[in-house]
Design a protein around this motif. Structure first.
Motif, PDB file in Angstrom:
ATOM      1  N   THR A   1      -0.196   4.718   5.804  1.00 29.77           N
ATOM      2  CA  THR A   1       0.918   5.019   5.315  1.00 29.77           C
ATOM      3  C   THR A   1       1.203   6.391   5.732  1.00 29.77           C
ATOM      4  OG1 THR A   1       0.574   5.672   3.390  1.00 29.77           O
ATOM      5  CG2 THR A   1       1.135   3.401   3.643  1.00 29.77           C
TER       6      THR A   1
ATOM      7  N   ARG B   1     -11.428   6.544  -3.314  1.00 30.19           N
ATOM      8  CA  ARG B   1     -10.153   6.809  -2.537  1.00 30.19           C
ATOM      9  C   ARG B   1     -10.543   7.875  -1.567  1.00 30.19           C
ATOM     10  NH1 ARG B   1      -4.544   6.826  -5.584  1.00 30.19           N
ATOM     11  NH2 ARG B   1      -5.715   8.648  -6.316  1.00 30.19           N
TER      12      ARG B   1
ATOM     13  N   ASP C   1       1.340   7.119  -6.594  1.00 26.80           N
ATOM     14  CA  ASP C   1       0.564   8.175  -6.610  1.00 26.80           C
ATOM     15  C   ASP C   1       0.794   9.655  -6.518  1.00 26.80           C
ATOM     16  OD1 ASP C   1      -1.659   6.235  -7.614  1.00 26.80           O
ATOM     17  OD2 ASP C   1      -2.417   5.966  -5.534  1.00 26.80           O
TER      18      ASP C   1
ATOM     19  N   GLY D   1      -2.420   8.776   2.940  1.00 26.51           N
ATOM     20  CA  GLY D   1      -3.973   8.894   2.598  1.00 26.51           C
ATOM     21  C   GLY D   1      -4.525  10.052   2.649  1.00 26.51           C
TER      22      GLY D   1
ATOM     23  N   ASP E   1       1.049   4.215  -2.776  1.00 22.44           N
ATOM     24  CA  ASP E   1       0.713   5.734  -2.286  1.00 22.44           C
ATOM     25  C   ASP E   1       1.891   6.479  -2.914  1.00 22.44           C
ATOM     26  OD1 ASP E   1      -1.839   5.182  -1.135  1.00 22.44           O
ATOM     27  OD2 ASP E   1      -0.945   5.057   0.991  1.00 22.44           O
TER      28      ASP E   1
ATOM     29  N   LYS F   1       0.856  -1.126   0.037  1.00 20.62           N
ATOM     30  CA  LYS F   1       0.050  -0.078  -0.073  1.00 20.62           C
ATOM     31  C   LYS F   1       0.783   1.291   0.207  1.00 20.62           C
ATOM     32  CE  LYS F   1      -3.955   1.961   2.196  1.00 20.62           C
ATOM     33  NZ  LYS F   1      -3.556   3.438   1.961  1.00 20.62           N
TER      34      LYS F   1
ATOM     35  N   ILE G   1      -3.119  12.416  -0.332  1.00 23.56           N
ATOM     36  CA  ILE G   1      -3.543  12.063  -1.720  1.00 23.56           C
ATOM     37  C   ILE G   1      -4.876  12.303  -1.903  1.00 23.56           C
ATOM     38  CG2 ILE G   1      -4.123   9.939  -3.004  1.00 23.56           C
ATOM     39  CD1 ILE G   1      -1.396   8.670  -1.799  1.00 23.56           C
TER      40      ILE G   1
ATOM     41  N   ASN H   1     -10.449   6.583   2.373  1.00 25.72           N
ATOM     42  CA  ASN H   1      -9.491   7.095   3.162  1.00 25.72           C
ATOM     43  C   ASN H   1     -10.140   7.922   4.426  1.00 25.72           C
ATOM     44  OD1 ASN H   1      -7.388   6.129   2.055  1.00 25.72           O
ATOM     45  ND2 ASN H   1      -7.044   8.205   0.695  1.00 25.72           N
TER      46      ASN H   1
ATOM     47  N   ARG I   1       1.901  15.599   4.354  1.00 19.36           N
ATOM     48  CA  ARG I   1       2.375  13.991   3.983  1.00 19.36           C
ATOM     49  C   ARG I   1       3.178  13.473   5.282  1.00 19.36           C
ATOM     50  NH1 ARG I   1       4.553  14.966  -2.101  1.00 19.36           N
ATOM     51  NH2 ARG I   1       2.537  15.861  -3.126  1.00 19.36           N
TER      52      ARG I   1
END
Length: 628
Positions: A481, A415, A355, A484, A352, A348, A487, A419, A466
């Motif tokens: 992570t 998504r 992405d 989420g 990420d 995962k 993103i 999340n 982030r």
């Protein structure tokens, strides 16, 4: 932050705010300079005209007054000599002598501005011989004021007295004038008062002509000053305009923009400073772009390269997991479980990172399709139902009456919602979770509201960063992570929407996704034209939390005490929906009696607009009482 606590606002109030200016003056320094020069010039012209005209009028009046008084003195003296030398005996003779003198004075004083003469018997005179009162013009009798008459009557030395008056002219107006009065002795008739009336029409014409010429000259001089100020201002501001346009081009990405440097004055110093700044920015941006490119390539390459060993590790883990029945060592079994979970988390994280790399590179294109967001929400609930059961969380789903149709990239919106839901489950502490969908003419909105540990304002400000974790020491039960929400924010921005967060310690948190219903041409992001159909701060938030949010409005929005969904009818037909086993995820045909009941199956509660809230658990009631 309220205005009373804003230091900038307090400073503005202390220093005083500038006077409001019209829009065209605020936008142009050149016009402000010309406007200021015009206003100051008009004030100076008005002051100059006032003082110069007053001075000229005063001097001309004083000079002409002296001339009039001397002329009147000579008239009075000559007439008195004639009266003293005359031997009139009868009343007729006295009247004839007086008339002759009055006519003589009237004819001779015309060259000095005289317009009339009045002779009246003194009120104190007791002589039995009474001569007639004589007036050259009866219309001028009102010019003799009681004050002037009293002064002349009480004089004991044969002096003369004067007073300024307004003398009527031939055009129906008035001209400044002077009335001079004195007492004279007529033969046998005694004392009489004689008043000579002078007009200052010619002097007034001189003053008016001077004022007119001064005004014309001043206005011409003012026009020259305005032209000079405009020319100088335009000449001075021309390099500033060039600098502003160059700065705009530099900001738009033309890093090679430079200014020509001429001379050694302040303007040339400005151009040199701009060129130095532009060169420094170009160098820094090129270095940052190079570093960013290297970083993106590194993340992308590492992510791709790690997929091969990760696939091998996953294959090995699956093989070991398949043979776990042959393994009796508990430590080895636990290691297999940890290995499987770590591989899932690692995979995962790689997804990420890829992405994020694609988003940073700017090579992301939306795959748009028109869909009812209720289907997206139901899909997310279906895929996360295991987590609801694992955490013992009750889901309360609030759906609108009308379809929430929008043009979106379904994968990315799923998504985002996933999340938000997983994040709420992670921090909801098993308390009920509210997912609300709303729609209006321009936008659709999804709000995920948990009643868990909540967030402080500092955490809210960083929650979309982030790899940010509000409490790194806290054990995570659902993985994650740290990318989420970051993103999700990027996905919302790609749609032209917004993603905002609100939270309050021990009162839960709320995440609001607002997306435009239509995207721009050629896949360009859409535009939001209003606040959206749903408020960020939920209606059940503590009053202190709503007050704090109202003090500091910003990108996270403000609370509203009115439900955006509004009241719902007692009966209605809901849309068709997906059913997960025995769990209805949308509405069905509801009777009035059933409208007030909650539909619960496996701790999933579905509510339509207008449904009353379910009975709170003891923990919720205690929490609500504590905040109240």
């Amino acid at each position: 932050m309220s205005p009373t606590r804003d230091p900038v606002a307090r400073a503005q109030r202390r220093l005083g705010r500038p006077l409001p200016l019209p829009g065209f003056l605020r936008r142009s320094l050149e016009l402000r300079m010309v406007f200021a020069a015009t206003v100051i010039g008009l004030l100076l012209v008005a002051l100059l005209l006032f003082f110069v005209t007053s001075r000229i009028s005063s001097e001309v009046f004083e000079d002409q007054r002296d001339v009039v008084l001397r002329d009147a003195q000579s008239r009075f003296s000559a007439a008195q000599r004639e009266f003293d030398a005359n031997a009139a005996v009868t009343v007729d003779e006295v009247n004839a002598v007086a008339q002759a003198q009055i006519n003589s004075i009237k004819d001779s004083m015309a060259g000095s501005g005289g317009v009339g003469i009045i002779m009246e018997r003194s009120q104190r005179e007791t002589s039995p011989t009474v001569a007639n009162n004589l007036k050259s013009d009866t219309d001028l009798n009102y010019l003799i004021t009681p004050e002037l008459r009293e002064r002349v009557e009480t004089d004991k030395g044969g002096g003369q007295y004067w007073q300024s008056v307004a003398v009527p002219d031939s055009e129906g107006g008035t001209d400044p004038g002077i009335v001079v009065g004195s007492r004279m002795n007529l033969p046998r008739a005694g004392e009489y008062e004689v008043y000579l009336i002078y007009s200052l029409e010619s002097q007034q014409s001189i003053v008016s002509l001077s004022s007119r010429n001064i005004t014309i000259g001043s206005l011409g001089f003012l026009a020259m000053i305005i032209l000079v100020v405009w020319a100088i201002t335009r000449w001075v501001l021309s390099p500033v305009r060039h600098t502003a346009r160059a700065a705009e081009r530099l900001a738009s990405g033309e890093l090679g923009e430079r200014l020509s440097v001429q001379g050694e004055d302040e303007i040339s110093t400005l151009a040199q400073s701009f060129n130095h700044m532009a060169a420094s920015l170009e160098d820094q941006i090129e270095r940052l772009e190079s570093l960013s490119k290297v970083q993106r390539l590194f993340v992308s390459d590492v992510s791709h390269e790690l997929r091969t060993p990760l696939a091998s590790i996953r294959l090995a883990a699956e093989q070991i997991d398949d043979a776990r029945e042959e393994i009796s060592d508990p430590f080895a079994l636990r290691s297999i479980e940890v290995l499987s979970n770590s591989v899932d988390r690692f995979e995962k994280m790689l997804t990420d990172l890829l992405d994020i790399s694609r988003i940073d590179s700017g090579n992301v294109k939306l795959r748009l399709e028109t869909i009812d967001l209720a289907e997206v929400v139901e899909t997310v609930i279906e895929t996360t139902m295991f987590h609801f059961k694992a955490t013992g969380t009750t889901l309360r789903l609030h759906m609108p009456d009308t379809p929430a149709v929008a043009e979106v990239d379904v994968t990315r919106v799923e998504r985002i919602v996933r999340n938000l839901v997983v994040n709420a489950l992670e921090h909801g502490e098993g308390k009920p979770l509210d997912v609300t969908l709303a729609v209006d003419e321009d936008a659709v909105a999804v709000r995920v509201r948990d009643h868990g540990i909540g967030m402080s304002p500092d955490v809210v400000a960083k929650v979309f960063d982030r790899f940010y974790r509000a409490d790194p020491s806290r054990q995570r039960s659902l993985g994650g992570t740290g990318l989420g929400l970051s993103i999700s924010m990027e996905d919302a921005i790609l749609h032209g929407g917004r993603l905002a967060a609100w939270g309050w310690p021990a009162a839960g948190s709320s995440f609001l996704l607002v997306l435009p219903r239509e995207q721009g041409p050629d896949g360009a992001p859409g535009k939001l034209r209003g606040p959206g159909p749903l408020d960020l701060i939920p209606e059940d938030a503590p009053a202190v939390a709503r007050a704090g949010a109202a003090d500091a409005p910003g990108e996270h929005g403000t609370a509203s005490l009115v439900s955006p969904l509004g009241p719902a009818p007692a009966t209605r037909r809901a849309r068709q929906t997906v059913v997960l086993g025995d769990i209805p995820l949308a509405g069905e045909v509801i009777s009035p009696a059933a409208a007030d009941k909650e539909r619960e199956t496996d701790r999933v509660v579905v509510r339509l607009p207008g449904d009353r809230s379910s009975t709170r658990t003891p923990a919720e009631a205690a929490e609500e009482a504590r905040w109240r």
